[in-house]
Design an enzyme around this catalytic site. Sequence first.
Site, PDB file in Angstrom:
ATOM      1  CG  ASN A   7      -1.854   1.150   1.187  1.00 38.03           C
ATOM      2  OD1 ASN A   7      -1.369   2.318   0.997  1.00 38.03           O
ATOM      3  ND2 ASN A   7      -3.015   0.867   1.819  1.00 38.03           N
ATOM      4  CD  GLU A  34      -4.779   4.274   1.123  1.00 38.21           C
ATOM      5  OE1 GLU A  34      -5.438   5.381   1.015  1.00 38.21           O
ATOM      6  OE2 GLU A  34      -4.075   3.819   2.051  1.00 38.21           O
ATOM      7  CG  ASP A 145      -4.352  -2.128   3.575  1.00 38.90           C
ATOM      8  OD1 ASP A 145      -4.842  -2.747   4.452  1.00 38.90           O
ATOM      9  OD2 ASP A 145      -4.541  -0.631   3.460  1.00 38.90           O
ATOM     10  CG  ASN A 147      -7.921  -1.348   6.100  1.00 40.28           C
ATOM     11  OD1 ASN A 147      -7.243  -0.854   6.793  1.00 40.28           O
ATOM     12  ND2 ASN A 147      -8.221  -0.799   4.760  1.00 40.28           N
ATOM     13  CG  ASP A 216      -0.234  -4.142   4.306  1.00 37.56           C
ATOM     14  OD1 ASP A 216      -1.005  -3.587   3.570  1.00 37.56           O
ATOM     15  OD2 ASP A 216       0.147  -3.702   5.542  1.00 37.56           O
ATOM     16  CG  ASP A 245      -0.013   4.496   6.290  1.00 33.75           C
ATOM     17  OD1 ASP A 245       0.340   4.544   5.083  1.00 33.75           O
ATOM     18  OD2 ASP A 245      -1.167   4.913   6.949  1.00 33.75           O
ATOM     19  CG  HIS A 246       0.351   0.302   4.534  1.00 36.86           C
ATOM     20  ND1 HIS A 246      -0.680  -1.085   4.778  1.00 36.86           N
ATOM     21  CD2 HIS A 246      -0.589   1.269   4.708  1.00 36.86           C
ATOM     22  CE1 HIS A 246      -1.712  -0.368   5.096  1.00 36.86           C
ATOM     23  NE2 HIS A 246      -1.790   0.897   4.965  1.00 36.86           N
TER      24      HIS A 246
END
Length: 255
Positions: A7, A34, A145, A147, A216, A245-246
């Site tokens: 991501n 994303e 991802d 989530n 992930d 942030d990933h």
Amino acid sequence: MKIASWNVNSLNVRLPHLLRWLAEARPDVVALQETKLENGKFPVEVLSAAGYRSVYAGQKTYNGVAILAGTQPREVLTDIPVLEDPQRRILVSTVGDLRVVNLYVVNGKAVGDVKYAYKLHWLAQVRSFLEAELLCYPKLVVLGDFNIAPDDRDVYDPVAWGTGILCSPPERAALAAIMALGLSDSFRLAESGGGYYSWWDYRQAAFRRNMGLRIDLILISSALCPLVTAVGIDKNPRTWERPSDHTPVVLNLDL
């Protein structure tokens, strides 16, 4: 074959990171989430110069998924028809003899929110789709991802996170139902312990303090499990300036 998921949290911002990582890691297949780019702005030529063919489904500002590979992906799907979802969260293609399903799962916002209800509905529809895909494509990779932290080993502080979003029992049950189709969490084939994460909040020095979640995932069908040679989480890109942030998660298969 090296397969990865990342991501990137805006490909427009993170393209230099992606190009650097592709040159260093040399994966054969990469699923991106994303991307936050409309299709007309996807950097096809730049990635082609780096040795990768691209398929993608994007939209402005939000969401967006892509699959990069050394050979041209084929049999491409950009959505599951029954979902009728304008958000670009699903991309499917065949690379070699692998069927690759790239997912950017709905976040859900908060338990009880209307977006949370939609997340569970979305996951149920994805499960039905994957059940059909497995009948046609026994060598199936479902990555992205999600989530969802699969269990408490995947959460830096299970007490603090409790049964909130990303960790709630219904979300975990929805993921377990997908895996019950005959898919395995490839990371757990090699590593049973906790403390391994793929996402860290930008706040509270979370990365430095390893306050993360493993959300992930790379799920693989039973036909691929004997072919796994290595799995990992490459934390290095998270140390770069202005990182996502990933960070990438990686699977090696003896194909």
